[in-house]
Write an enzyme that holds these catalytic residues in place. Sequence first.
Site, PDB file in Angstrom:
ATOM      1  N   ARG A 139       1.636  42.486 -26.820  1.00 53.42           N
ATOM      2  CA  ARG A 139       0.755  41.385 -26.411  1.00 53.42           C
ATOM      3  C   ARG A 139       0.482  40.443 -27.579  1.00 53.42           C
ATOM      4  NH1 ARG A 139      -2.851  39.714 -22.105  1.00 53.42           N
ATOM      5  NH2 ARG A 139      -1.888  41.265 -20.757  1.00 53.42           N
ATOM      6  N   GLU A 147     -11.618  39.289 -21.040  1.00 53.49           N
ATOM      7  CA  GLU A 147     -11.133  39.192 -22.415  1.00 53.49           C
ATOM      8  C   GLU A 147     -11.044  37.779 -22.984  1.00 53.49           C
ATOM      9  OE1 GLU A 147      -7.968  42.716 -22.969  1.00 53.49           O
ATOM     10  OE2 GLU A 147      -7.690  41.554 -21.133  1.00 53.49           O
TER      11      GLU A 147
END
Length: 786
Positions: free
Chosen positions: A329, A732
């Site tokens: 990621r 997030e």
Amino acid sequence: MNIRTDPKALKADPLAIERKVVGRSHPHDSARRHVRGEAIYIDDMPELPGTLHLAPVLSPVAKGKLKNIDTSAALDLNGVASVITAADIPGSNEAAPILANEPFLAEDEVLHVGQIVAVVAATSFELAQQAARLVVLDIEEKAPNFDLDTAFDADDFTHPTQLLASGDAASEMAKADEVISGSLTMGGQDHFYLETHIALAILGEDEDMLVWSSTQHPTEVQVHTALALGVASHRVDVQIRRMGGAFGGKESQPTIIAGLAAVMARLTGKPCSFRLRRHDDMAATGKRHGFKMDWQVGVSKTGRIAAMKVKALANSGHVADLTGPVVTRALTHFDNCYHLPATDFTGFSAKTNTVSNTAFRGFGGPQGILASEAMIDEIARHLGKDPNEVRAVNYYGPGTGEETPYGQPVDDNRITDVVDRVMENAEWTRRRIEIDEFNAKSPVLKKGLAMMPVKFGISFNLTALNQGGALVHVYMDGSVHLNHGGTEMGQGLNTKVAQVVAEVFGLPLDAISITPTTTGKVPNTSATAASAGSDLNGAAAFNAATAIRARMAKAAAEHFDCPVEDIIFEDGSVSAGGRSITFGTLAKHCWAERIGLSEAGFYKTPKIHWDGKTLKGRPFFYYTYGAAVSEVVIDTLTGENRCLRTDIVQDCGKPLNPVIDLGQIEGGFVQGMGWLTCEELWWDDKGKLRTIGPSTYKIPGSRDVPPVFNVSILDDKPNREDTVFRSKAIGEPPLMLAISVWLALRDAVSSLSGGRYAAALNAPATPEAVLIAVDAMKEKVVSKDG
């Protein structure tokens, strides 16, 4: 088509009608219980007769051969029931979430200070702690490693190297007008949830085990607890009503705590509670990954990026845990909002003798975006340009490019929407002039101002995890039982999913009963993570509720003798053609007609695919966007600093619950500010964490929140993708907006050179780090300017 009856219209056209429940600001389902102290967490549950309390025995050394464990002194204490080691685990001593060789209990070697070696069970929490201190470990110490470069040089990694490449980076770099290089280090972060890790294991009949676990991932706890016990998964039921915070720290780590509680319960035949003290929790459980980023970027004279190369070196800790996907990621977020024609990103998972680092809000994305924003700042200072000008010439768009380095098109671009809005809200032009004037007159205090955008991908990189389940029952009185595979950790997921079900049935929110997540009702769940909790579980609950409603609508049509398309579910009633009955009356009628009022809903995210070897595909269903402007002031004599004002604009699609989303934006931002400014993890040369507990580990307090804090949600922008009621994830993305504070600190330090030179500031930017950067800037000005 009746938009109150047809599920496709109900879900796909979010602006067609005024919603009665979804899209409204409802309080968190536990809000009143929270403020009254009435919300029940695992440690608040009434203690069962005979319950034993567990305490860990932790390794005092960072690396060594485990030669012997002497438990005799502990067992001699009155009230101590048992001490277990790896040899006592009846099944597998394996707790790895992805790879292998990640034991519940250290067996032949210890690999970090704080590794759990044994567990003591006693009749009280205090006695268990006392007994744990009496267990004697005979360890032959070996030389540990805490340095990322040393691990890199030795090829000592916990996960295979990952490469994300696009275009011809070497060729484009060679042709660039300017080539700029640099290095950036960023520390980790402790989750510092209010509720530390805890599990309660209760032995049932035969081989059954009920485990209450403070976990984001009940299925993972179920699977690994079953393996530790040597039984099939159906013998283990894992439940959780709420967690006192998690932030990713309770995704893989709870497996160890729950599994050991279950093993002890099996061996003693008693209920076993395993709760970690704050000190032990911080010593034994994983953190956000620290990284070292070495980068090189080729640019034109206008600041347009031609090529970018990054070597990303992650601190994995002593085992892999979730480091592999965290690095993935990070690599897929180096682009942030910027089109990169050619890239060469390499990710390494360095093995060190520290606790295994793990998931943390953002999951590698914050580290990748921090690096990209540092590069933008360096490019701008090098070329003598405004950083926002450099950003603008690199934004994704028709004039630059609309495909990411991993091959996913950016076809829902809202970058300029959020940037333009936040620049206007923050009164950028006026304040930039005022801050420059302030700095010109102030010899000691210096202000900084920075804007930064965020593009964050929503979905798990591993395609298989993008699925959700829910179970909905309608009772004869019209009340509704809701269970789903997500977990509540304070983020309001249960409230949002209940809103979805209430909207489908046309009921008030209080008609929906929220029940503890349990593997016995919704199996094979994914972790509540990747900001996908509402997307996955909300959609699954929507599918379950609409299936029941369709059957009820058919029964209502027969009752009213009208087409099913005329049936409307609204305000607790079911009506057609001016006639109506209550929802409860219809439910009882359906029961009498033997019509099913229960449904298991399922959802899988469409369109996504990912090749984990080439790092190519469409890993994300959609992107969320946000932008922030932050103003700071620093004291150049002490390094002390303060964020004075922050303005945020966040893309939430069509929010399911605006007030909960605003809370997530504010909380995520402050948590990110803590990571970047004050939360410093510091180990001594023996590998012992010294910033442990609130006295030495500084998390943001109420006085650290910007005194002027303006947060707004981007209006009238429903998700283009078919998410539940066209909402977008929120958990997030706001955390990364705190990078604006770090950039503003760099801007303040840079003001010592009139903004000409980039600040040598890593993260976290503690007062000490800021002071070092100030001194370095002063020296640079002298050496460069004479």
